[in-house]
Scaffold this active site. Structure first.
Site, PDB file in Angstrom:
ATOM      1  N   ALA A  11      58.761  29.257  -0.237  1.00  0.00           N
ATOM      2  CA  ALA A  11      58.975  27.829   0.023  1.00  0.00           C
ATOM      3  C   ALA A  11      59.375  27.659   1.481  1.00  0.00           C
ATOM      4  CB  ALA A  11      60.040  27.259  -0.906  1.00  0.00           C
ATOM      5  N   VAL A  13      57.543  27.230   5.592  1.00  0.00           N
ATOM      6  CA  VAL A  13      56.818  26.167   6.299  1.00  0.00           C
ATOM      7  C   VAL A  13      55.756  25.551   5.383  1.00  0.00           C
ATOM      8  CG1 VAL A  13      55.287  25.698   8.247  1.00  0.00           C
ATOM      9  CG2 VAL A  13      57.216  27.255   8.540  1.00  0.00           C
ATOM     10  N   VAL A  14      54.958  26.394   4.756  1.00  0.00           N
ATOM     11  CA  VAL A  14      53.859  25.898   3.920  1.00  0.00           C
ATOM     12  C   VAL A  14      54.353  25.519   2.526  1.00  0.00           C
ATOM     13  CG1 VAL A  14      51.600  26.449   2.927  1.00  0.00           C
ATOM     14  CG2 VAL A  14      52.188  27.276   5.216  1.00  0.00           C
ATOM     15  N   SER A  16      57.195  24.595   1.318  1.00  0.00           N
ATOM     16  CA  SER A  16      58.008  23.384   1.170  1.00  0.00           C
ATOM     17  C   SER A  16      57.119  22.135   1.159  1.00  0.00           C
ATOM     18  CB  SER A  16      59.049  23.308   2.292  1.00  0.00           C
ATOM     19  OG  SER A  16      58.402  23.288   3.547  1.00  0.00           O
ATOM     20  N   GLY A 133      43.386  26.972   8.495  1.00  0.00           N
ATOM     21  CA  GLY A 133      44.271  25.977   7.877  1.00  0.00           C
ATOM     22  C   GLY A 133      43.559  24.921   7.057  1.00  0.00           C
ATOM     23  N   ILE A 135      40.959  23.148   7.711  1.00  0.00           N
ATOM     24  CA  ILE A 135      39.516  22.949   7.878  1.00  0.00           C
ATOM     25  C   ILE A 135      38.767  23.612   6.732  1.00  0.00           C
ATOM     26  CG2 ILE A 135      37.547  23.216   9.417  1.00  0.00           C
ATOM     27  CD1 ILE A 135      39.532  23.806  11.680  1.00  0.00           C
ATOM     28  N   GLY A 186      57.384  25.381  20.076  1.00  0.00           N
ATOM     29  CA  GLY A 186      57.208  25.828  18.696  1.00  0.00           C
ATOM     30  C   GLY A 186      55.769  26.173  18.344  1.00  0.00           C
ATOM     31  N   GLU A 189      55.515  32.003  18.339  1.00  0.00           N
ATOM     32  CA  GLU A 189      56.735  32.598  17.800  1.00  0.00           C
ATOM     33  C   GLU A 189      57.458  33.381  18.891  1.00  0.00           C
ATOM     34  OE1 GLU A 189      56.515  34.010  13.968  1.00  0.00           O
ATOM     35  OE2 GLU A 189      54.868  32.680  13.440  1.00  0.00           O
ATOM     36  N   LYS A 204      41.297  36.888  10.191  1.00  0.00           N
ATOM     37  CA  LYS A 204      40.418  35.770   9.828  1.00  0.00           C
ATOM     38  C   LYS A 204      38.955  36.133  10.069  1.00  0.00           C
ATOM     39  CE  LYS A 204      44.124  32.479  10.776  1.00  0.00           C
ATOM     40  NZ  LYS A 204      44.806  31.719  11.854  1.00  0.00           N
TER      41      LYS A 204
HETATM   42  N1  LIG Z   1      52.627  28.318   8.719  1.00  0.00           N
HETATM   43  C1  LIG Z   1      51.359  28.025   8.863  1.00  0.00           C
HETATM   44  O1  LIG Z   1      50.997  27.121   9.614  1.00  0.00           O
HETATM   45  C2  LIG Z   1      50.320  28.781   8.086  1.00  0.00           C
HETATM   46  C3  LIG Z   1      48.967  28.433   8.197  1.00  0.00           C
HETATM   47  C4  LIG Z   1      48.005  29.114   7.445  1.00  0.00           C
HETATM   48  C5  LIG Z   1      48.401  30.136   6.611  1.00  0.00           C
HETATM   49  N2  LIG Z   1      49.726  30.485   6.535  1.00  0.00           N
HETATM   50  C6  LIG Z   1      50.107  31.587   5.636  1.00  0.00           C
HETATM   51  O2  LIG Z   1      50.923  31.055   4.625  1.00  0.00           O
HETATM   52  C7  LIG Z   1      51.867  32.038   4.207  1.00  0.00           C
HETATM   53  C8  LIG Z   1      53.276  31.477   4.311  1.00  0.00           C
HETATM   54  O3  LIG Z   1      53.525  31.103   5.641  1.00  0.00           O
HETATM   55  P1  LIG Z   1      54.843  30.288   6.039  1.00  0.00           P
HETATM   56  O4  LIG Z   1      54.646  29.892   7.471  1.00  0.00           O
HETATM   57  O5  LIG Z   1      55.108  29.224   5.044  1.00  0.00           O
HETATM   58  O6  LIG Z   1      55.975  31.434   5.953  1.00  0.00           O
HETATM   59  P2  LIG Z   1      57.576  31.243   5.975  1.00  0.00           P
HETATM   60  O7  LIG Z   1      57.935  29.934   6.557  1.00  0.00           O
HETATM   61  O8  LIG Z   1      58.099  32.486   6.600  1.00  0.00           O
HETATM   62  O9  LIG Z   1      57.980  31.225   4.422  1.00  0.00           O
HETATM   63  C9  LIG Z   1      57.985  32.383   3.622  1.00  0.00           C
HETATM   64  C10 LIG Z   1      58.659  32.041   2.301  1.00  0.00           C
HETATM   65  O10 LIG Z   1      58.599  33.173   1.443  1.00  0.00           O
HETATM   66  C11 LIG Z   1      59.904  33.447   0.923  1.00  0.00           C
HETATM   67  N3  LIG Z   1      60.035  34.888   0.706  1.00  0.00           N
HETATM   68  C12 LIG Z   1      59.975  35.883   1.609  1.00  0.00           C
HETATM   69  N4  LIG Z   1      60.095  37.085   1.002  1.00  0.00           N
HETATM   70  C13 LIG Z   1      60.230  36.827  -0.313  1.00  0.00           C
HETATM   71  C14 LIG Z   1      60.424  37.653  -1.467  1.00  0.00           C
HETATM   72  N5  LIG Z   1      60.470  38.982  -1.380  1.00  0.00           N
HETATM   73  N6  LIG Z   1      60.530  37.038  -2.668  1.00  0.00           N
HETATM   74  C15 LIG Z   1      60.487  35.693  -2.775  1.00  0.00           C
HETATM   75  N7  LIG Z   1      60.314  34.875  -1.715  1.00  0.00           N
HETATM   76  C16 LIG Z   1      60.208  35.448  -0.510  1.00  0.00           C
HETATM   77  C17 LIG Z   1      60.885  32.946   1.955  1.00  0.00           C
HETATM   78  O11 LIG Z   1      62.114  32.667   1.334  1.00  0.00           O
HETATM   79  P3  LIG Z   1      63.367  32.028   2.139  1.00  0.00           P
HETATM   80  O12 LIG Z   1      62.961  30.576   2.364  1.00  0.00           O
HETATM   81  O13 LIG Z   1      64.538  32.157   1.227  1.00  0.00           O
HETATM   82  O14 LIG Z   1      63.456  32.804   3.422  1.00  0.00           O
HETATM   83  C18 LIG Z   1      60.157  31.681   2.442  1.00  0.00           C
HETATM   84  O15 LIG Z   1      60.438  30.589   1.604  1.00  0.00           O
HETATM   85  C19 LIG Z   1      51.582  33.255   5.070  1.00  0.00           C
HETATM   86  O16 LIG Z   1      50.683  34.103   4.408  1.00  0.00           O
HETATM   87  C20 LIG Z   1      50.900  32.677   6.289  1.00  0.00           C
HETATM   88  O17 LIG Z   1      50.051  33.601   6.933  1.00  0.00           O
HETATM   89  C21 LIG Z   1      50.689  29.825   7.237  1.00  0.00           C
END
Ligand SMILES: NC(=O)c1ccc[n+]([C@@H]2O[C@H](COP(=O)([O-])OP(=O)(O)OC[C@H]3O[C@@H](n4cnc5c(N)ncnc54)[C@H](OP(=O)(O)O)[C@@H]3O)[C@@H](O)[C@H]2O)c1
Ligand SMILES: NC(=O)c1ccc[n+]([C@@H]2O[C@H](COP(=O)([O-])OP(=O)(O)OC[C@H]3O[C@@H](n4cnc5c(N)ncnc54)[C@H](OP(=O)(O)O)[C@@H]3O)[C@@H](O)[C@H]2O)c1
Lengths: 427, 427
Positions: A11, A13-14, A16, A133, A135, A186, A189, A204
Site C-alpha cells: 500500500a 505509492v501505487v 494507496s 504506467g 499507457i 521527486g 530517487e 521493460k
Molecule cells: N511508483 C510508480 O510510479 C510505479 C509505476 C509503475 C510500476 N510500479 C511498480 O509498482 C510496485 C509498487 O511500487 P510503489 O512505488 O507503490 O512501491 P512503494 O511505495 O515502495 O510501496 C511498497 C509497499 O509494499 C509494502 N511492503 C514491502 N515489503 C513488504 C512485505 N514483505 N510484506 C508486505 N508488504 C510489504 C510496503 O509496506 P509499508 O507501507 O509498510 O512500507 C509498501 O506499502 C513496484 O513493483 C513498482 O515497480 C510503480
C-alpha cells in the site's frame, strides 16, 4: 450481483491509490466488472501505521495470509522486487487466484516461471502497469497487433531519465545538475542508479520484446547503457544537428530473424514522434508489417496513473471469473534467438578532438574504411588546438564500430574520442 | 489443432488485404489463435472478376450462403454501408457465428441492435478497425481504461480531411486546391462529402463516445460541421497565433454530467500533441481521471493497416471459440444524457471586418458583454477600410456565442463576420 474478494499486497505509492479508487469508484467498477470488487485485506510491512483513506481493519503484516485465504478471489501485488513478491504471487496462482501486478523487475527475471504457474492453475496473470504506467501498451501488443508482425518497438519507458534529458536539452544543463533538480522535485530517487543506468528500462524492454516477438526474453538478454556519460556537449551537438538525445528501450527484428533488445541513449531526429515526448512522459513507438507506424503516449508512472492500469486489469480478470474464460496467455511459440550486441546494426555519431594539420581527415577516414564502416557525413568545427571532427556513419555493426573507435584512439592525430552515440529512427 | 472456418463478406480495399494476410501468415495466425483459421468463402458483388492472390473457387456472389453456412465459425464483414451488411451480420450472429467488422457507418446507426443480437447469441462482435484503422483505440478504451473515468476523447479520425488541412497549413493552399490535390493522390474520393462534411468522423465520434462513457450514442446524437468553409485566411490567422486547424471528433463529459459529442474544425495550439499529427495520419487523445493524458497515433485507413486491426480481432474471437469465454460486451449502464450543442462550452476565435473609427471596439465589446461572453484578447490588424478585429473569447456557451455573432452582424461598424472558429485543447 456476485461479490469477488480482493486482497492487495503493498500500500505504497501505487497501492494507496488503488485502495482509494477501489473504495471511491465501487459502484462503477461493479457495473463494469459484473461483480462487486470488495477489498478485504491489504498486506504492508508496518500494519500499525495509519494510512489516509484506508480502514485500519484491512491492514495486516502477514502477506501469506492473503495469498492463502480461500475467501479471496483476486490478488493485486504492488510490493515490488523479487522477494517476497515472487513466492507470494506463485502461491496465489497455485491457490487459484488471478493476479494483477505492476512488478516489471520480477516479470523480466522470472516471467516464464510465473506465466507457467498461471497457465497450470488456469487463472489470469495480468501486468499492464509494469510497462509505461498508465499507457495501454501491453494489451495492444498482445491483442490488437496479434494478427500482424511487429518489426520494431522503440520506447521512452523511464520517466526519470527522460526528465533529466529534457532539462539538459532545454537548459543546456550538465547531467549532474539535471539529476539534482530531478531529485529535488521527486522525479528521481536518492539512489537513482536503477533509472539512470537503464536497469528499469531494461526490464521493460525484456517484457516488450517477449510480447512483440512471441519469444522468451529476460532482463539478462538486454544490452544496457545508461545516461550518466551524456554531457552537455553531446546535447549541444545533437541540437545543432536538429536531433535530441533520448534513452530508448528497443526491441527489433534483425535481418537474420533474431531479436535485438537493448537500452541505450540515442540521437533521434527532432521530427520523430518520440522527440516531442518531454519531461517525465513516456511513449512507445511500434512498427508493424501491416499496421505501419504507431505511437502510444502518456504518463509512465505515478500512483494514480499506475493504479488506473492495475484497475483496468482487475476488471478484466474479474470479468473472467464471472463469465468464465481466461485472457490470452503469453506465447513463446516463435522462440526467436537474441541477437548479440556486436551484430546489431545502427548508425553512429562520433566526435573526435583532432590536431588541425593537413592529412588528418585522410588518416581518420582510413581507419573507418579499414573496418568497413562507411561514413555518411563529416563536419569540422573550431580550429587550432580545439579542432573537432563530427562523423556520422552509415548503418554499421557494433563490433566493427568498436574496433574503429579503438584504432581511432591510437591514432596520433586524434587527441581524444569525445563521444560515441547511436543514431536511431532512420534506416 | 482445431480448424475454425472463416467466411468473409467483401473483398475490396480492405477485404483483399485480409485474404492475402490470412493466406500468407497462416501458420503464425494459427499459433496465436490456437486454431487454424481457414478462409473458406468470400462474398463479392462480381464473383466472376479475377482477383490477385484470391483463389477463384473461394468467391461467391451469394453473401447469404456464408452467414447461413453451418460449417462457418467466424464471419468478417467488409462490404460497408447499411444494406445488406446489417441483415447479413444479424443473421451471422443469430446463427452463432462471431463477427468482426470495420463498418463504422452501420455501428454508429444500429450499434444497439447489433450488440443486443451478439449478446443474445452469446458470440463476439468486434470492430476495432471501425475507428482510426490500425490504431488500437477501442480495445484500450473498453478494456485498459475500464477501471478509470474517461473525461474527454478528442480525435483526428479522418485521414482525408487531415491531409487537406495539412496541405492548407503547409502551403497556404485554398480548400478547393488542397481537395483537388488529395483527390489526385487518392487520399480523397471523387465524391468527398462523407469525409469533408464530417459524416465519417461523426460515426466514429459516436462509437468512441459510447465506449468512453458507457452510454448509447448514435450518429444522430453527434453535432457536425465539416471543413469546407475553412479558408486560407483562417489558416493564416491560426498560424500567426501559433495554432493549427484540425477537424476534431470530440466526446467529453460536461460539468452537468452529460456527454457532449461533436465533430467540427477547431484551432489547437501547435504545442498540443494532436497538432503534430500530419497528412493522412490519425490520432486519438484521451484524458482520464487517474491515467491523465494519453495519445494513440498511427495510420487511420488503408487496406493493410485496416486488415491488421481486423486480424487482431479475428484472432481474439477465435481464441474465445477455442478456449471458451467471450469478450467484454458493450456496456451502457451509465446511460448519460447527450448535451445539446447550445449548452456546450468552448473558447472561440472570431474575425470581424470593421470600420476604422473611434468607438468600434467599444460597441463590439458591448455586444459580447450583453451576451455574457467574456473576451480574453482582442487584436486589431490593418487599417482604413481593411481593419480586422480578432477576438478570442473565454469559454462560452454555443448559444450565447451564436446570439453574439448574430448581433455583431447587425452592428453598423461591422462590415462582415469573416469567421467563427472554436478553440480546443485549453480549459
Ligand atoms: N511508483 C510508480 O510510479 C510505479 C509505476 C509503475 C510500476 N510500479 C511498480 O509498482 C510496485 C509498487 O511500487 P510503489 O512505488 O507503490 O512501491 P512503494 O511505495 O515502495 O510501496 C511498497 C509497499 O509494499 C509494502 N511492503 C514491502 N515489503 C513488504 C512485505 N514483505 N510484506 C508486505 N508488504 C510489504 C510496503 O509496506 P509499508 O507501507 O509498510 O512500507 C509498501 O506499502 C513496484 O513493483 C513498482 O515497480 C510503480
Ligand atoms: N478502405 C479503408 O481504408 C477503410 C478503413 C477503415 C474501415 N473501412 C471500412 O471497411 C469496409 C470496407 O471498405 P473497403 O474500402 O474495403 O470497401 P470497397 O473497396 O468498396 O469493397 C467493398 C467490397 O464489398 C463487396 N460488395 C459490395 N456489395 C456487396 C453485396 N451486396 N454482396 C457481396 N459483396 C458485396 C464488393 O464487391 P466487388 O469487389 O465485386 O465490387 C467489394 O469487394 C467499410 O465498412 C469501410 O468503412 C475501410
Amino acid at each position: 450481483m456476485k461479490t469477488l474478494k480482493v486482497g492487495m499486497l503493498g500500500a505504497g505509492v501505487v497501492g494507496s491509490q488503488i485502495a482509494r479508487l477501489l473504495i471511491a469508484n465501487k459502484s462503477d467498477l461493479a457495473s463494469r466488472a459484473g461483480a462487486n470488487l470488495e477489498l478485504v485485506s491489504i498486506a504492508v510491512k508496518d500494519s500499525k501505521l495509519k494510512r489516509d483513506g484506508i480502514p485500519a481493519a484491512l491492514l495486516t503484516n502477514d502477506a501469506k495470509s492473503i495469498v492463502n485465504d480461500p475467501q479471496i478471489d483476486l490478488v493485486i501485488e504492488v510490493i515490488g522486487g523479487i522477494d517476497p513478491a515472487k513466492e507470494l504471487i506463485l502461491t496465489a496462482l497455485k491457490n487459484g487466484k488471478s493476479v494483477v501486478t505492476a512488478n516489471k523487475a520480477l516479470l523480466a527475471k522470472h516471467g516464464a516461471e510465473l506465466y507457467a504457474a498461471a497457465d497450470k492453475a488456469n487463472v489470469d496473470l495480468y501486468y499492464e502497469a509494469a510497462v509505461a504506467g498508465a499507457i495501454p501498451i501491453l494489451r495492444p501488443l498482445r491483442e490488437s497487433l496479434v494478427g500482424d508482425h511487429v518489426i520494431r518497438v522503440m520506447g521512452i519507458v523511464n520517466g526519470t531519465t527522460n526528465y533529466i534529458l529534457t532539462k539538459m536539452d532545454e537548459n543546456g544543463a550538465a547531467f549532474a545538475d539535471a539529476l539534482k533538480e530531478a531529485q529535488a522535485l521527486g522525479f528521481a530517487e536518492s539512489d537513482p542508479s536503477a533509472d539512470i543506468e537503464g536497469f528499469d528500462a531494461a526490464a521493460k524492454a525484456a517484457i516488450l520484446a517477449g510480447l512483440a516477438f512471441h519469444s522468451r526474453v529476460t532482463d539478462n538478454d538486454v544490452y544496457r547503457e545508461g545516461i550518466s556519460k551524456i554531457t552537455a556537449a553531446d546535447v549541444k551537438v545533437a541540437k545543432a544537428m536538429e536531433m535530441v538525445i533520448k534513452l530508448l528501450a528497443i526491441a527489433e527484428l534483425t535481418p537474420e530473424g533474431a531479436v535485438s533488445v537493448r537500452v541505450h541513449p540515442a540521437l533521434i531526429s527532432r521530427t520523430h514522434p518520440l522527440a516531442s515526448v518531454r519531461d517525465s512522459f513516456n511513449a512507445v513507438f511500434v512498427e508493424a508489417e501491416s499496421a505501419g507506424q504507431m505511437m502510444f503516449y502518456g504518463k509512465g508512472a505515478g500512483g494514480a496513473p499506475t493504479a488506473s492500469a492495475i484497475l483496468g486489469d482487475l476488471v478484466a480478470v474479474a470479468r473472467h471469473k464471472v463469465n468464465g474464460g481466461i485472457g490470452p496467455k503469453e506465447s513463446d511459440y516463435a522462440d526467436l534467438k537474441i541477437a548479440q550486441i556486436g551484430q546489431t546494426k545502427t548508425r553512429y555519431l562520433i566526435r573526435l578532438n583532432v590536431a588541425d594539420k593537413p592529412g588528418v581527415l585522410e588518416s581518420v577516414a582510413h581507419v573507418f574504411a579499414s573496418h568497413q564502416v562507411s561514413i555518411q557525413t563529416v563536419r569540422q568545427t573550431g580550429a587550432g588546438d580545439k579542432a573537432e571532427l563530427i562523423v556520422m556513419t552509415h548503418s554499421s555493426n557494433e563490433s566493427s564500430l568498436s574496433a574503429t573507435v579503438k584504432d581511432l584512439k591510437n591514432l596520433p592525430v586524434v587527441t581524444d574520442v569525445a563521444s560515441v552515440l547511436r543514431v536511431e529512427g532512420v534506416n
